[in-house]
Write an enzyme that holds these catalytic residues in place. Structure first.
Site, mmCIF file in Angstrom:
data_model
loop_
_atom_site.group_PDB
_atom_site.id
_atom_site.type_symbol
_atom_site.label_atom_id
_atom_site.label_comp_id
_atom_site.label_asym_id
_atom_site.label_seq_id
_atom_site.Cartn_x
_atom_site.Cartn_y
_atom_site.Cartn_z
ATOM 1 N N LYS A 153 -4.092 -2.262 10.119
ATOM 2 C CA LYS A 153 -4.444 -2.346 8.697
ATOM 3 C C LYS A 153 -4.702 -3.773 8.221
ATOM 4 C CE LYS A 153 -3.352 2.003 7.444
ATOM 5 N NZ LYS A 153 -4.181 2.870 6.583
ATOM 6 N N ASP A 199 0.842 -1.185 0.000
ATOM 7 C CA ASP A 199 0.000 0.000 0.000
ATOM 8 C C ASP A 199 0.882 1.241 0.000
ATOM 9 O OD1 ASP A 199 -2.418 1.309 -0.050
ATOM 10 O OD2 ASP A 199 -2.578 1.410 2.135
ATOM 11 N N GLN A 248 -3.702 2.314 15.174
ATOM 12 C CA GLN A 248 -2.620 2.831 14.330
ATOM 13 C C GLN A 248 -1.779 3.868 15.071
ATOM 14 O OE1 GLN A 248 -4.152 4.422 10.646
ATOM 15 N NE2 GLN A 248 -2.151 4.979 9.837
ATOM 16 N N GLU A 298 -10.318 12.392 7.703
ATOM 17 C CA GLU A 298 -10.217 13.708 7.062
ATOM 18 C C GLU A 298 -11.579 14.372 6.887
ATOM 19 O OE1 GLU A 298 -7.817 11.387 4.122
ATOM 20 O OE2 GLU A 298 -7.124 13.395 3.607
ATOM 21 N N HIS A 314 -3.875 13.967 0.981
ATOM 22 C CA HIS A 314 -4.071 13.071 2.132
ATOM 23 C C HIS A 314 -2.888 13.153 3.096
ATOM 24 C CE1 HIS A 314 -5.106 9.575 4.529
ATOM 25 N NE2 HIS A 314 -3.946 9.021 4.231
ATOM 26 N N GLU A 340 -10.438 3.737 3.823
ATOM 27 C CA GLU A 340 -9.593 4.565 2.968
ATOM 28 C C GLU A 340 -9.963 4.272 1.528
ATOM 29 O OE1 GLU A 340 -5.449 4.031 4.068
ATOM 30 O OE2 GLU A 340 -5.668 5.439 5.750
ATOM 31 N N GLU A 365 -9.298 3.956 -2.070
ATOM 32 C CA GLU A 365 -8.088 3.772 -2.871
ATOM 33 C C GLU A 365 -8.439 3.055 -4.174
ATOM 34 O OE1 GLU A 365 -4.613 2.255 -0.927
ATOM 35 O OE2 GLU A 365 -5.198 3.024 1.054
ATOM 36 N N THR A 393 -9.010 -5.924 4.042
ATOM 37 C CA THR A 393 -8.838 -4.973 2.942
ATOM 38 C C THR A 393 -9.796 -5.432 1.847
ATOM 39 O OG1 THR A 393 -6.485 -4.793 3.498
ATOM 40 C CG2 THR A 393 -7.173 -3.922 1.358
ATOM 41 N N ARG A 423 -7.905 3.640 13.474
ATOM 42 C CA ARG A 423 -7.047 4.815 13.722
ATOM 43 C C ARG A 423 -6.429 4.822 15.110
ATOM 44 N NH1 ARG A 423 -5.950 5.906 8.726
ATOM 45 N NH2 ARG A 423 -7.777 6.449 7.494
ATOM 46 N N ASP A 433 -9.002 0.277 2.044
ATOM 47 C CA ASP A 433 -7.975 -0.093 3.025
ATOM 48 C C ASP A 433 -8.509 0.232 4.423
ATOM 49 O OD1 ASP A 433 -5.653 -0.630 4.424
ATOM 50 O OD2 ASP A 433 -4.756 1.308 3.957
HETATM 51 CA CA CA Z 1 -3.915 3.103 2.822
#
Ligand code: CA
Length: 428
Positions: free
Chosen positions: A265, A138, A252, A376, A145, A211, A213, A269, A249, A245
């Site tokens: 993560k 990834d 993380q 975000e 971002h 996420e 992607e 996925t 948080r 993804d």
């Molecule tokens: Ca990602």
């Protein structure tokens, strides 16, 4: 660009295909499916509301012209064998399907008995992961971002770390937990520690995020020690799909120092089932953002390197009757191109396998309604999203379904990706 095989832009199918369908005759993406009558997984190509069964085409003798094609390439639980047969073979297969289904070609049109053997309604097909994934990487290639995350967690005045404009930053993910669209997963457990807590606890994540992607899937391997020129990456990239993804948080934030993301993560996925070929996307090739710092020679490319692909994220709670769109953006905003990502990844001689999945990194656009994660969109929980069921979201709750869609469109021809859809189940 001469190696690409683009289906004539004015061609239309004798099969009814809505102009709003993601799966026009010019698209013909590849996937792996089963259905009631077809319990053994096989290669299918999407066209309109249908899946074209390539095994049935082969058995009807309609693929005899395709160079190097073998029935075992098609009656397969993943696309790897077909891709390994080489681009002459998979390009030949796609071109032959396009020809058979083009208006005016009477081979199939007049044989309605054959139609039921060749075509399966997409609503009756069960899609699987398209490839066997040896390696999942990834990247972190959206400047918006990376700047948003840097501003929230480090320094708003200086959000990018010094290496970001020189390296397409990435990490090695976990391929075993890549799941196809429609497969739910349980909210993960993990170590959580707020700044004010004296010690971590082990509990379900409170900050589950998506996420948005895209991923490119490789169709050609390299040997250990071999590298890939940034000018030649198109030879290795088979196509693209949508990727979610999933990220915890709070997990993380506590675990990522000093080696980067790990368990935050790797629990799930999600990947969309249809791989849209790079060939089908050529008419949408565009320039990406200007790179403001010169890159090293091995990362230099010539000509347009990205694609104009509209993307959106929708969210649906269990109490909502239809999903709410919460973000709208475009793949073309990515700062680092796929060519640079792949050239960088292979630059130390690590080997690339057929069927690998390379995530773009969260795709955030320039405006707050174009961000690609809840982190975000809700700006670290300070701007919750109001849902039509009366509730609010800062992160993803149990029972919520997240849906991502993508498509390119020009002159009435639509090249779409379908969707990747995932429901979150309670922990435990
Ligand atoms: Ca990602």
């Amino acid at each position: 660009m001469s190696q690409f095989s683009v289906i004539p832009w004015n061609a239309r199918s004798w099969l009814e295909v809505s102009s709003q369908s993601d799966f026009s005759l010019q698209n013909l993406p590849f996937g792996i499916f089963t259905s009631n009558g077809r319990t053994e997984p096989r290669v299918g190509l999407a066209l309109g509301d249908w899946v074209v069964d390539t095994v049935a085409l082969f058995d009807a003798g309609l693929l005899a012209q395709v160079p190097g094609l073998n029935r075992t390439h098609l009656l397969a639980a993943e696309l790897n064998a077909l891709l390994s047969a080489g681009s002459l073979t998979w390009r030949g297969l796609r071109a032959q399907v396009a020809e058979l289904f083009t208006a005016g070609n009477s081979t199939l049109l007049k044989n309605s008995d054959l139609h039921s053997r060749l075509l399966v309604k997409q609503s009756e097909a069960k899609m699987r992961l398209p490839t066997r994934v040896s390696n999942y990487v990834d990247f972190y290639s959206s400047r918006e971002h990376a700047s948003n995350v840097g501003a929230m967690f480090r320094d708003p005045q200086n959000p990018l770390l010094p290496n970001w404009l020189h390296i397409p930053i990435g990490y090695n993910g976990r391929s075993s937990s890549i799941i196809p669209s429609g497969v739910p997963f349980k909210r993960p457990m993990g170590q959580l520690k707020a700044d004010t807590d004296p010690a971590p606890i082990f509990a379900p994540t409170k900050q589950l995020d998506f996420e948005l992607e895209m991923a490119f899937i490789t169709g050609k391997e390299t040997a250990l020690g071999e590298t890939i020129s940034a000018q030649k990456t198109d030879d290795y990239i088979f196509g693209l799909a949508l990727l979610n993804d999933w990220s915890a948080r709070d997990v993380q934030r506590w675990e990522y120092v000093p080696l980067g993301p790990f368990l935050a993560k790797t629990f799930a996925t999600s990947l969309s089932p249809w791989i849209v070929t790079l060939d089908a996307l050529q008419p949408f090739r565009v320039n990406g953002p200007e790179q403001t710092v010169p890159v090293l020679p091995y990362l230099q490319t010539a000509g347009p390197q990205t694609y104009d692909i509209h993307l959106e994220v929708l969210l649906q709670s269990e109490r909502m009757s239809e999903p709410l769109r919460i973000s709208r953006t475009n793949f073309k905003y990515m700062y680092w191109s796929m060519a640079q990502q792949l050239a960088h990844l292979a630059s130390n001689g690590t080997n690339v396998d057929v069927g690998d999945v390379y995530g773009s990194g969260t795709i955030s656009g320039p405006t707050p309604d174009s961000y690609g994660s809840m982190l975000e969109l809700c700006w670290k929980g300070t701007k919750p999203i109001a849902l039509p069921d009366g509730s609010q979201r800062k992160f993803i709750e149990d029972g919520d379904t997240v849906i991502m869609k993508g498509w390119a469109e020009k002159d009435g021809v639509r090249i779409g990706f379908g969707e990747v859809r995932t429901q979150v189940l309670p922990a435990g």
